[in-house]
Design an enzyme around this catalytic site. Structure first.
Site, PDB file in Angstrom:
ATOM      1  N   ALA A 264       0.847  -1.190   0.000  1.00 41.95           N
ATOM      2  CA  ALA A 264       0.000   0.000   0.000  1.00 41.95           C
ATOM      3  C   ALA A 264       0.878   1.234   0.000  1.00 41.95           C
ATOM      4  CB  ALA A 264      -0.890   0.007   1.246  1.00 41.95           C
ATOM      5  N   GLU A 300      -0.392   2.917   6.873  1.00 40.32           N
ATOM      6  CA  GLU A 300      -0.450   4.011   5.884  1.00 40.32           C
ATOM      7  C   GLU A 300      -1.007   5.280   6.525  1.00 40.32           C
ATOM      8  OE1 GLU A 300       1.321   3.259   3.502  1.00 40.32           O
ATOM      9  OE2 GLU A 300       1.192   1.079   3.730  1.00 40.32           O
TER      10      GLU A 300
HETATM   11  N1  B3K Z   1       5.947   3.724   1.471  1.00 46.24           N
HETATM   12  C1  B3K Z   1       5.368   2.638   0.730  1.00 46.24           C
HETATM   13  C2  B3K Z   1       6.365   1.758   0.080  1.00 46.24           C
HETATM   14  C3  B3K Z   1       6.835   2.242  -1.250  1.00 46.24           C
HETATM   15  C4  B3K Z   1       7.656   1.181  -1.951  1.00 46.24           C
HETATM   16  C5  B3K Z   1       8.321   1.732  -3.165  1.00 46.24           C
HETATM   17  N2  B3K Z   1       9.121   0.741  -3.858  1.00 46.24           N
HETATM   18  C6  B3K Z   1       4.459   1.818   1.559  1.00 46.24           C
HETATM   19  C7  B3K Z   1       4.720   1.807   2.988  1.00 46.24           C
HETATM   20  O1  B3K Z   1       5.766   1.456   3.481  1.00 46.24           O
HETATM   21  O2  B3K Z   1       3.857   2.200   3.712  1.00 46.24           O
HETATM   22 ZN    ZN Z   2       5.510   2.456   5.285  1.00 48.92          ZN
END
Ligand code: B3K
Ligand code: ZN
Length: 890
Positions: A264, A300
């Site tokens: 996500a 998230e």
């Molecule tokens: N920040 C995103 C992950 C993105 C991955 C890019 N290759 C999801 C998370 O860690 O919440």
């Molecule tokens: Zn994250």
């Protein structure tokens, strides 16, 4: 050799972008983007004359204008990586028109087509695939996003922030405008368009405001969104109550899609989810899925503060947001589970995962500190080390400073850094200021890779009632780091009496006995000696309780002491850990016996310890289920000097069978007792009962019990929920019963139209064993790649079938003739052309090749070389993984 980027090479951006106005004319074949940037030179840049550089990849430039004047070729340069405009030495307005093709975007980075919808994914470097922009996290801008699209194809058009205007255009299309009030880096930009429907709700915040929450999905998925929306409400409430953090927007949206590279994404106010981390109802989601979805929705959402409002200066700092946010989501899940035993089970599962995945990564060619020093492709560094070990590092800080001081430090971190792009030092600094402690030694956890080993030895002086304990820490050499400095390691110590009671832990020289229970010490040197006194008997040691530090502990216990802890330790983590140790050692012993062809009984100590846990009325079903679960074959193999997956598999099967046979009646009774009545609810209590019932059935079935076979068959047909149905199918698939094929076909027919279920079915196929007379699983997997419900373009399909086969079915993947590896190479190369991020993940299946028996190791090496030979075709993502796997060790 790929191009390596070093942490030390960071330079402040030459230009800042105050505002960006994006206008999209949506079209799946070719979307037109007009982007207007208000740019100014960065006063903090070391090079005031540097040209303006805007990243851009796979985007077609139509025109570029500076302060209203269109630039002609020669006034800028354009290459495969972006656009360079010299002479922007004063604030200026840059207007760019460009196009890209969502349909042609199979990498699922940037804006891409998912069925008839359009979805975006910008982290880490996807925004440059949408338009030309300084694609780095330390450039924060205010976004206005205008989207124009056909009302037929794109009746719903979403972006970050608040919808400010909406109108019909003369040509029949609709136009919407969103304004995001918070400056953000471009990796948090999001756009979604399509025929989506939503489940929505108002929610009252603690500060008195009411906000709108919604979950957007394809129409057929609307009945799977209740749990998502409720999880979001719980997450918002928890962040208010536990950390004092409020939702800062009027509106918060979640979107689910079947085509997504990972779990996500925390785009500001518009989180996008892989369907498997968002959608649930009793027919498509297991108890574990319900729990995971709540955790990911939380994760998230929590990024809104730890990641979005306080963001990263550069990608090396990734753990600053990810380690911290994983820690936050782990705590969220634990708090939602409520009672202590359920919390302990959550902790156990997190540690199981850390050991099975992160410890392995840290012992292989991709080993890196939670803050890496260099990388070729940042997408390869969204790792279990950055995430899970990163979360352990945060947890250690809370343990060392205490919850209250840690919270003070956290508040300070947020308050001081809100609206800024910062480094890991900002977090440590806030903690130092809140605690008054010097954390410079603790910072080694950010800089050094490898799992520390803590070896404990004791000597007991019965006459004096004195125990001398020496703890030695060593950390193995890892790539680029031959020698390590000692870590600051929290070191909880407890002593148990022969009756299993906690004793006071008193250091020599201390006047009074402290209260019985755990005492927290710290290891700071390579070798630390503690002298304890006032002991009437030689205690049994219960160390590193709750897994306070992510280390490999050798407590120097003998089997009897380990069995004693499995039966008596009041600390549930250590009790589980002791039982787990006994099971791992039992598999080792059987593996050895198989290799030497000297049959050996499974130790009665292990069988007895398992029986004791199974029958203990004070332990929860959920705890029993984790304590008695067979350790994974890969985890066991990891401790062998040379891995022979077939011998380990044989050893594993022997232990499972012996446990089942010797405790058959107890398992059958447990299975009968643990039936859950009434409508399905994914509560910890009911989920725990289901887990224990299925575990018991599994052992009884492994022991060849016909009664278990009937119970499993009935369960498959009568189950009211997916947990039980799937468990039954899995048990059948793992056995030699002829009936299994009918069941598999029946499941396939029933699940055909539901991608979530098809993926579970594929994983069962990929991870089950083959028996004499059956085709090898490799053949089955190959065949399934050609079936209509599998697509190489869909990451979930690839993870469910291919990655599951490569990573979770060692004895079937590691075939002696190397055919498994040849298939791996073929699939990696094919995926490499479609989706480099997914390909790189699959490529990691051969990371540990040097650890295997010589014949297998040689074949794995050949397969790696065969991929390397296609160097010129390899994406940077895959190239980095292969290059590191092949590089000389250390
Ligand atoms: N920040 C995103 C992950 C993105 C991955 C890019 N290759 C999801 C998370 O860690 O919440
Ligand atoms: Zn994250």
């Amino acid at each position: 050799m790929g191009k390596t980027i070093h942490r030390g090479d960071y330079r402040a951006p030459s230009h800042l972008v105050e505002t960006i106005r994006l206008e999209f004319d949506l079209d799946a074949d070719e979307t037109l983007v007009k982007s207007t940037l208000e740019v100014r030179p960065n006063p903090e840049s070391a090079d005031p004359s540097a040209p303006l550089f805007l990243n851009g990849e796979d985007v077609k430039l139509v025109s570029v204008a500076l302060d209203g004047r269109e630039l002609h070729e020669g006034e800028y340069t354009l290459d495969a990586h972006g656009l360079t405009i010299p002479g922007v030495t004063a604030p200026a307005s840059v207007e760019i028109r460009s196009t890209f093709s969502p349909k042609a975007n199979t990498a699922l980075s940037g804006i891409y087509a998912s069925g008839a919808n359009l979805m975006s994914q910008c982290e880490a470097q996807g925004f440059r695939r949408i338009t030309f922009f300084p694609d780095r996290p330390d450039v924060l801008s205010r976004y206005t996003t205008v989207i124009r699209g056909s009302t037929e194809t794109y009746p719903v058009m979403l972006s970050n922030g608040n919808l400010t205007t909406e109108r019909m255009l003369d040509d029949g299309r609709r136009e919407v405008t969103y304004v995001d009030p918070f400056p953000k880096p471009c990796y948090l930009f999001a756009l979604v368009a399509g025929r989506l429907v939503s489940r929505a709700s108002k929610f009252d915040l603690k500060d008195g405001r009411t906000v709108d929450l919604s979950v957007w999905v394809d129409p057929q998925d609307l009945d799977k969104t209740e749990h998502t929306l409720e999880s979001l409400k719980r997450a918002i409430r928890w962040d208010e109550e536990r950390w004092g953090l409020e939702l800062d927007l009027k509106d918060f949206k979640i979107v689910a899609t079947n085509d997504f590279n990972f779990g996500a994404m925390e785009n500001k106010g518009l989180n996008i989810f892989n369907a498997r981390c968002a959608l649930a109802n009793p027919a498509v989601a297991t108890d574990a899925d319900y729990e995971r979805i709540e955790g990911v929705v939380g994760h998230e959402y929590f990024h809104n503060w730890t990641g979005d409002r306080v963001t990263l200066r550069d990608w090396f700092q990734l753990t600053l947001k990810e380690g911290l946010t994983v820690f936050r989501d782990q705590e969220f899940t634990a708090d939602m589970l409520g009672e202590p035993s359920a919390r302990a089970v959550k902790r156990i599962r997190d540690v199981e995962y850390l050991r099975a995945a992160q410890f392995v990564e840290d012992a292989g060619p991709m080993s890196h500190p939670i803050r890496p020093e260099s990388y070729q492709n940042i997408n390869n560094f969204y790792t279990v080390t950055v995430y899970e070990k990163g979360a352990e590092v945060i947890r250690m800080l809370q343990t060392l400073l205490g919850r209250e001081v840690f919270r003070k430090g956290f508040d300070r971190y947020i308050a001081v850094n809100d609206g800024h792009a910062v480094t890991c030092e900002a977090f440590l600094k806030a903690m130092e200021e809140a605690s008054g402690r010097d954390l410079s030694q603790f910072a080694n956890w950010y800089a050094q890779s490898g799992t520390p080993r803590v070896t404990v030895r004791t000597s007991w002086d019965a006459a004096a009632g004195r125990l001398t304990l020496t703890a030695e820490q060593t950390t193995p050499a890892t790539p680029g780091q031959p020698v390590k400095r000692p870590f600051l390691i929290p070191f909880p110590v407890a002593f148990l009496s022969a009756a299993g009671e906690e004793l006071p832990v008193r250091l020599a020289g201390e006047a009074d006995d402290p209260l019985p229970g755990t005492r927290m010490f710290e290891l700071t040197e390579e070798r630390t000696t503690f002298v304890f006194e006032g002991l009437a008997e030689k205690p049994v040691l219960s160390l590193n309780r709750g897994f306070a530090a992510p280390v490999i502990l050798d407590a120097g216990l003998n089997d009897e002491e380990t069995a004693f802890l499995a039966a008596n330790d009041p600390d549930p983590f250590n009790r589980w850990n002791a039982m787990n140790r006994l099971l791992i050692d039992a598999v080792h012993a059987q593996t050895r016996a198989k290799l030497l062809r000297q049959p050996e009984e499974v130790s009665p100590l292990v069988i007895g310890a398992a029986a004791q846990i199974l029958k203990n009325p004070t332990l929860s079903p959920a705890f029993k289920a984790v304590a008695l679960a067979m350790p994974g074959e890969k985890l066991v193999a990891e401790e062998d000097p040379l891995i022979d997956p077939h011998a380990v598999h044989a050893g594993w099967v022997a232990v499972r069978q012996a446990l089942g046979e010797k405790n058959l009646s107890a398992f059958l009774e447990t299975a009968a007792e643990m039936v859950v009545e009434g409508p399905y609810e994914p509560t910890p209590e009911k989920a725990g009962r289901r887990a224990l019932r299925n575990l018991a059935l599994g052992y009884a079935h492994a022991a060849g019990s016909p009664r278990a076979a009937i119970m499993i068959k009935d369960q498959f047909h009568e189950a009211t929920n997916l947990t039980d149905r799937l468990a039954a199918l899995q048990m059948m698939a793992n056995s030699q019963t002829p009936a299994k094929q009918d069941m598999e076909v029946e499941a396939l027919k029933a699940w055909y139209n539901e991608p979530l279920l098809i993926n579970k079915w594929l994983t069962i196929q990929a991870t089950s064993p083959s028996f004499p007379g059956e085709p090898p699983v490799l053949e089955r997997v190959k065949e399934l790649t050609r079936c209509p419900f599998f697509s190489m373009k869909n990451p979930n399909n690839v993870y469910a079938l291919l990655c599951a086969f490569f990573q979770q079915n060692p004895s079937e993947f590691h075939l002696a003739d190397g055919s498994g590896y040849a298939f791996w190479a073929e699939m990696v190369l094919e995926l490499n052309r479609i989706n480099p991020q997914v390909a790189a993940r699959a490529a990691r299946a051969l990371d540990q090749w040097r650890r295997y028996t010589p014949a297998l190791s040689r074949r794995m090496h050949e397969a790696l070389l065969s991929v390397e030979a296609k160097k010129s075709e390899l994406s940077p993502n895959v190239a980095e993984i292969i290059e590191k796997a092949l590089a000389n060790p250390l």
